[in-house]
Motif scaffolding. Structure first.
Motif, PDB file in Angstrom:
ATOM      1  N   SER A  97      58.153  16.411  89.395  1.00 51.90           N
ATOM      2  CA  SER A  97      58.986  15.519  90.187  1.00 51.90           C
ATOM      3  C   SER A  97      59.816  15.362  90.654  1.00 51.90           C
ATOM      4  CB  SER A  97      59.919  14.723  88.647  1.00 51.90           C
ATOM      5  OG  SER A  97      58.931  13.895  88.057  1.00 51.90           O
ATOM      6  N   VAL A  98      60.629  16.816  91.049  1.00 52.28           N
ATOM      7  CA  VAL A  98      61.526  17.227  91.652  1.00 52.28           C
ATOM      8  C   VAL A  98      60.889  17.332  93.269  1.00 52.28           C
ATOM      9  CG1 VAL A  98      63.137  19.112  92.533  1.00 52.28           C
ATOM     10  CG2 VAL A  98      63.141  18.558  89.918  1.00 52.28           C
ATOM     11  N   ARG A  99      60.179  18.212  93.494  1.00 47.10           N
ATOM     12  CA  ARG A  99      59.058  18.206  95.071  1.00 47.10           C
ATOM     13  C   ARG A  99      58.487  16.719  95.439  1.00 47.10           C
ATOM     14  NH1 ARG A  99      58.262  22.753  91.387  1.00 47.10           N
ATOM     15  NH2 ARG A  99      59.407  24.725  92.198  1.00 47.10           N
ATOM     16  N   TYR A 100      58.668  16.167  94.752  1.00 45.60           N
ATOM     17  CA  TYR A 100      57.633  14.865  95.302  1.00 45.60           C
ATOM     18  C   TYR A 100      58.952  13.932  95.568  1.00 45.60           C
ATOM     19  CZ  TYR A 100      56.531  10.010  93.910  1.00 45.60           C
ATOM     20  OH  TYR A 100      56.593   8.241  93.962  1.00 45.60           O
ATOM     21  N   GLY A 101      60.474  14.119  94.958  1.00 43.84           N
ATOM     22  CA  GLY A 101      61.844  13.120  95.283  1.00 43.84           C
ATOM     23  C   GLY A 101      62.120  14.129  96.995  1.00 43.84           C
ATOM     24  N   LEU A 143      47.051  13.063 103.176  1.00 41.50           N
ATOM     25  CA  LEU A 143      46.636  13.313 104.615  1.00 41.50           C
ATOM     26  C   LEU A 143      46.675  14.972 104.827  1.00 41.50           C
ATOM     27  CD1 LEU A 143      45.311  12.124 107.322  1.00 41.50           C
ATOM     28  CD2 LEU A 143      46.878  11.807 108.069  1.00 41.50           C
ATOM     29  N   TYR A 144      47.186  15.618 104.525  1.00 38.58           N
ATOM     30  CA  TYR A 144      47.129  17.034 104.764  1.00 38.58           C
ATOM     31  C   TYR A 144      46.308  17.632 103.818  1.00 38.58           C
ATOM     32  CZ  TYR A 144      48.561  21.935 104.920  1.00 38.58           C
ATOM     33  OH  TYR A 144      48.809  23.025 105.631  1.00 38.58           O
ATOM     34  N   VAL A 145      46.339  16.512 102.097  1.00 40.15           N
ATOM     35  CA  VAL A 145      45.557  17.304 101.627  1.00 40.15           C
ATOM     36  C   VAL A 145      43.806  17.160 101.983  1.00 40.15           C
ATOM     37  CG1 VAL A 145      44.770  17.185  98.859  1.00 40.15           C
ATOM     38  CG2 VAL A 145      47.254  16.819  99.762  1.00 40.15           C
ATOM     39  N   LEU A 197      56.402  22.578 101.709  1.00 40.73           N
ATOM     40  CA  LEU A 197      56.575  22.353 100.215  1.00 40.73           C
ATOM     41  C   LEU A 197      55.049  23.656  99.675  1.00 40.73           C
ATOM     42  CD1 LEU A 197      57.461  19.064  98.726  1.00 40.73           C
ATOM     43  CD2 LEU A 197      58.692  21.575  98.934  1.00 40.73           C
ATOM     44  N   ILE A 198      53.724  23.111  99.906  1.00 44.30           N
ATOM     45  CA  ILE A 198      52.639  24.342  99.561  1.00 44.30           C
ATOM     46  C   ILE A 198      52.894  25.897  99.573  1.00 44.30           C
ATOM     47  CG2 ILE A 198      51.385  21.703  99.033  1.00 44.30           C
ATOM     48  CD1 ILE A 198      50.213  23.068 101.501  1.00 44.30           C
ATOM     49  N   LYS A 202      52.778  27.038  94.788  1.00 40.76           N
ATOM     50  CA  LYS A 202      51.597  26.399  94.482  1.00 40.76           C
ATOM     51  C   LYS A 202      51.240  24.906  93.765  1.00 40.76           C
ATOM     52  CE  LYS A 202      47.398  28.094  93.265  1.00 40.76           C
ATOM     53  NZ  LYS A 202      46.276  29.348  92.179  1.00 40.76           N
ATOM     54  N   PRO A 203      50.711  23.846  94.834  1.00 40.04           N
ATOM     55  CA  PRO A 203      50.652  22.840  94.018  1.00 40.04           C
ATOM     56  C   PRO A 203      49.874  22.861  92.401  1.00 40.04           C
ATOM     57  CG  PRO A 203      49.638  22.543  95.531  1.00 40.04           C
ATOM     58  CD  PRO A 203      50.127  24.073  95.999  1.00 40.04           C
ATOM     59  N   ARG A 204      49.898  21.680  91.452  1.00 41.15           N
ATOM     60  CA  ARG A 204      48.983  21.617  90.651  1.00 41.15           C
ATOM     61  C   ARG A 204      47.506  21.471  91.412  1.00 41.15           C
ATOM     62  NH1 ARG A 204      52.997  17.904  86.841  1.00 41.15           N
ATOM     63  NH2 ARG A 204      54.790  19.252  87.058  1.00 41.15           N
ATOM     64  N   SER A 205      46.315  20.172  90.327  1.00 42.68           N
ATOM     65  CA  SER A 205      45.759  20.180  90.255  1.00 42.68           C
ATOM     66  C   SER A 205      45.704  18.382  90.398  1.00 42.68           C
ATOM     67  CB  SER A 205      44.211  20.350  89.973  1.00 42.68           C
ATOM     68  OG  SER A 205      44.174  20.525  88.766  1.00 42.68           O
TER      69      SER A 205
END
Length: 208
Positions: A97-101, A143-145, A197-198, A202-205
């Protein structure tokens, strides 16, 4: 397919708390506008934080944020709310939630900054509201993903994203009264903010 929602409302609130808060904030502010002169009334929009590039409001930096929570008309609110409900949740689960914000607000602000710069460059005055720039920031992150983290997104979701972007870009330019630069700026902002951010975390899946 990551863009299909299976959750009931209790699970939705639990798994996507910030998206839920953003939705509620948009609806609450729409009601506030509606009972204070109307959501399409320019003076009401200015009073409650619409973004405007007139020199009288040049010092109102906060409008770059508040304008993201205002919508001009029910259809405007409906389209953006649908996009948030359906397409935003996987990104909140991926980033937390924080990074998404940070992605949502940062991309929306950047979109607004570029929009003001564009209208200033062509000598036009604009009053702009809506969450579209922030929503396009989420699309930019997806799009990056899709381009650089292909194993994290299934082919059906990738095709859905590309189709969504093509129609979104066409709609942005074809319809009058659309702040296309906020859309484009948000898309670019989300793309690069996600990339940053990534690299910091490291992001989740994705959770389907």
């Amino acid at each position: 397919m990551i863009f299909i929602r299976y959750e009931n409302w209790k699970s939705y609130l639990k798994f996507f708390p910030l998206t839920s808060i953003l939705l509620i904030a948009n609806v609450v502010m729409f009601i506030v506008l509606s009972v204070n002169g109307g959501s399409t009334n320019s003076m009401t929009l200015l009073k409650f934080g619409a973004l405007v590039n007139h020199e009288l409001f040049a010092a109102d930096w906060w409008r770059y944020i508040t304008s993201m929570f205002l919508h001009a008309g029910f259809s405007h609110l409906l389209f953006n709310s649908f996009a948030l409900i359906v397409f935003a949740p996987p990104m909140e689960r991926l980033l937390g939630s924080v990074r998404y914000g940070v992605l949502y607000l940062g991309g929306g602000i950047l979109g607004n900054i570029l929009a003001v710069a564009w209208y200033n460059s062509v000598g036009a005055t604009t009053i702009s509201v809506g969450a579209s720039g922030a929503i396009y920031a989420i699309y930019g992150a997806f799009l990056y993903v899709a381009l650089f983290q292909r194993t994290m997104m299934d082919e059906t979701s990738r095709k859905t994203l590309y189709t969504l972007l093509v129609f979104g870009i066409i709609f942005s330019f074809a319809m009058t009264g659309i702040n296309w630069m906020a859309h484009l700026g948000g898309l670019l902002g989300g793309f690069f903010i996600y990339g940053l951010l990534i690299r910091l975390w490291k992001p989740r899946s994705f959770k389907q």
